[in-house]
Design a protein around this motif. Sequence first.
Motif, PDB file in Angstrom:
ATOM      1  N   MET A   1       0.863  -1.185   0.000  1.00 11.44           N
ATOM      2  CA  MET A   1       0.000   0.000   0.000  1.00 11.44           C
ATOM      3  C   MET A   1       0.898   1.233   0.000  1.00 11.44           C
ATOM      4  O   MET A   1       1.250   1.767   1.058  1.00 11.44           O
ATOM      5  CB  MET A   1      -0.919   0.008   1.221  1.00 11.44           C
ATOM      6  CG  MET A   1      -1.896  -1.143   1.282  1.00 11.44           C
ATOM      7  SD  MET A   1      -3.028  -1.043   2.698  1.00 11.44           S
ATOM      8  CE  MET A   1      -4.136   0.268   2.162  1.00 11.44           C
ATOM      9  N   PRO A   2       1.318   1.705  -1.166  1.00  8.07           N
ATOM     10  CA  PRO A   2       2.238   2.848  -1.244  1.00  8.07           C
ATOM     11  C   PRO A   2       1.745   4.079  -0.490  1.00  8.07           C
ATOM     12  O   PRO A   2       2.549   4.823   0.078  1.00  8.07           O
ATOM     13  CB  PRO A   2       2.336   3.113  -2.753  1.00  8.07           C
ATOM     14  CG  PRO A   2       1.994   1.800  -3.392  1.00  8.07           C
ATOM     15  CD  PRO A   2       0.974   1.175  -2.495  1.00  8.07           C
ATOM     16  N   LYS A   3       0.432   4.298  -0.465  1.00  2.64           N
ATOM     17  CA  LYS A   3      -0.118   5.475   0.211  1.00  2.64           C
ATOM     18  C   LYS A   3       0.262   5.503   1.686  1.00  2.64           C
ATOM     19  O   LYS A   3       0.503   6.563   2.270  1.00  2.64           O
ATOM     20  CB  LYS A   3      -1.641   5.488   0.062  1.00  2.64           C
ATOM     21  CG  LYS A   3      -2.323   6.651   0.772  1.00  2.64           C
ATOM     22  CD  LYS A   3      -3.829   6.604   0.576  1.00  2.64           C
ATOM     23  CE  LYS A   3      -4.504   7.730   1.350  1.00  2.64           C
ATOM     24  NZ  LYS A   3      -5.980   7.704   1.176  1.00  2.64           N
ATOM     25  N   HIS A   4       0.352   4.315   2.293  1.00  2.07           N
ATOM     26  CA  HIS A   4       0.682   4.213   3.710  1.00  2.07           C
ATOM     27  C   HIS A   4       2.145   3.815   3.940  1.00  2.07           C
ATOM     28  O   HIS A   4       2.536   3.565   5.075  1.00  2.07           O
ATOM     29  CB  HIS A   4      -0.240   3.199   4.397  1.00  2.07           C
ATOM     30  CG  HIS A   4      -1.675   3.601   4.421  1.00  2.07           C
ATOM     31  ND1 HIS A   4      -2.191   4.502   5.328  1.00  2.07           N
ATOM     32  CD2 HIS A   4      -2.720   3.252   3.625  1.00  2.07           C
ATOM     33  CE1 HIS A   4      -3.482   4.672   5.112  1.00  2.07           C
ATOM     34  NE2 HIS A   4      -3.831   3.919   4.078  1.00  2.07           N
ATOM     35  N   GLY A   5       2.927   3.728   2.868  1.00  2.00           N
ATOM     36  CA  GLY A   5       4.316   3.314   2.997  1.00  2.00           C
ATOM     37  C   GLY A   5       4.451   1.864   3.424  1.00  2.00           C
ATOM     38  O   GLY A   5       5.427   1.487   4.085  1.00  2.00           O
ATOM     39  N   VAL A   6       3.495   1.021   3.036  1.00  2.00           N
ATOM     40  CA  VAL A   6       3.470  -0.383   3.454  1.00  2.00           C
ATOM     41  C   VAL A   6       3.905  -1.278   2.301  1.00  2.00           C
ATOM     42  O   VAL A   6       3.387  -1.173   1.188  1.00  2.00           O
ATOM     43  CB  VAL A   6       2.059  -0.785   3.923  1.00  2.00           C
ATOM     44  CG1 VAL A   6       1.937  -2.295   4.076  1.00  2.00           C
ATOM     45  CG2 VAL A   6       1.712  -0.081   5.229  1.00  2.00           C
ATOM     46  N   ASP A   7       4.862  -2.158   2.557  1.00  2.00           N
ATOM     47  CA  ASP A   7       5.306  -3.141   1.576  1.00  2.00           C
ATOM     48  C   ASP A   7       6.004  -4.270   2.326  1.00  2.00           C
ATOM     49  O   ASP A   7       7.196  -4.215   2.605  1.00  2.00           O
ATOM     50  CB  ASP A   7       6.259  -2.502   0.563  1.00  2.00           C
ATOM     51  CG  ASP A   7       6.640  -3.456  -0.573  1.00  2.00           C
ATOM     52  OD1 ASP A   7       6.028  -4.531  -0.667  1.00  2.00           O
ATOM     53  OD2 ASP A   7       7.546  -3.110  -1.352  1.00  2.00           O
TER      54      ASP A   7
END
Length: 212
Positions: free
Chosen positions: A7-13
């Motif tokens: 989830m790029p919006k939340h900086g999640v990878d």
Amino acid sequence: VGDWIEMPKHGVDGDVVAVTLTTIKVQNWDRTISTIPAYGVISESFRNWRGMQDSEGRRIKRSIVIDMGSVKFCTPSLISRFERFAMLGDYISQKQGEVASYNQEHGIDTSELINGRRLTNLGTFRAYLVQYLRRHPGINQDMTLMVRQREPSANGLPIEIYVFSRDKVWESYEKLQSDIFDHVLAVVGEFELRIFQNPSGSDMQQIGTRAA
């Protein structure tokens, strides 16, 4: 838990390590921990890599860009050279037979390169890449394998490799991609093709200086 989500919006990878009614905890690949609201995976877009992890391969979809000014018909001497390439001998023999039969049946004057059917260095390069990938032990031969042209632009003609790796582990996958494109970049000149590159600022400065 255990799914790899992005989830790029939340900086999640990274991997989901905990799920509650209100939050989802993710351990990112840089080992940091992110916590996002559970409603976020319902109300917002995200990518779940579980399908790839459960499949038989991980997709490689990457292009090199060819300078269109280097694309040309194959001369007899160039064809003779290609015939000596181990992975192209059968292809050249087959295509030469097809081309000769077509031109003869249609009474085409082959004294001019533009007349009739002929092999090109780009088409032969694509055929070579297919054979190279067909013989590569790291490529899953039971999944889609193709080398295709994408739409040309002012920046050249993209030639895309679209295959699936056997090994889905991230590090191994990246190494395989790099090995393949190391080879592609090294071999493209053997077909008298050029990779398109925008001039760097220093080159442009030198050109401007010389012009002045």
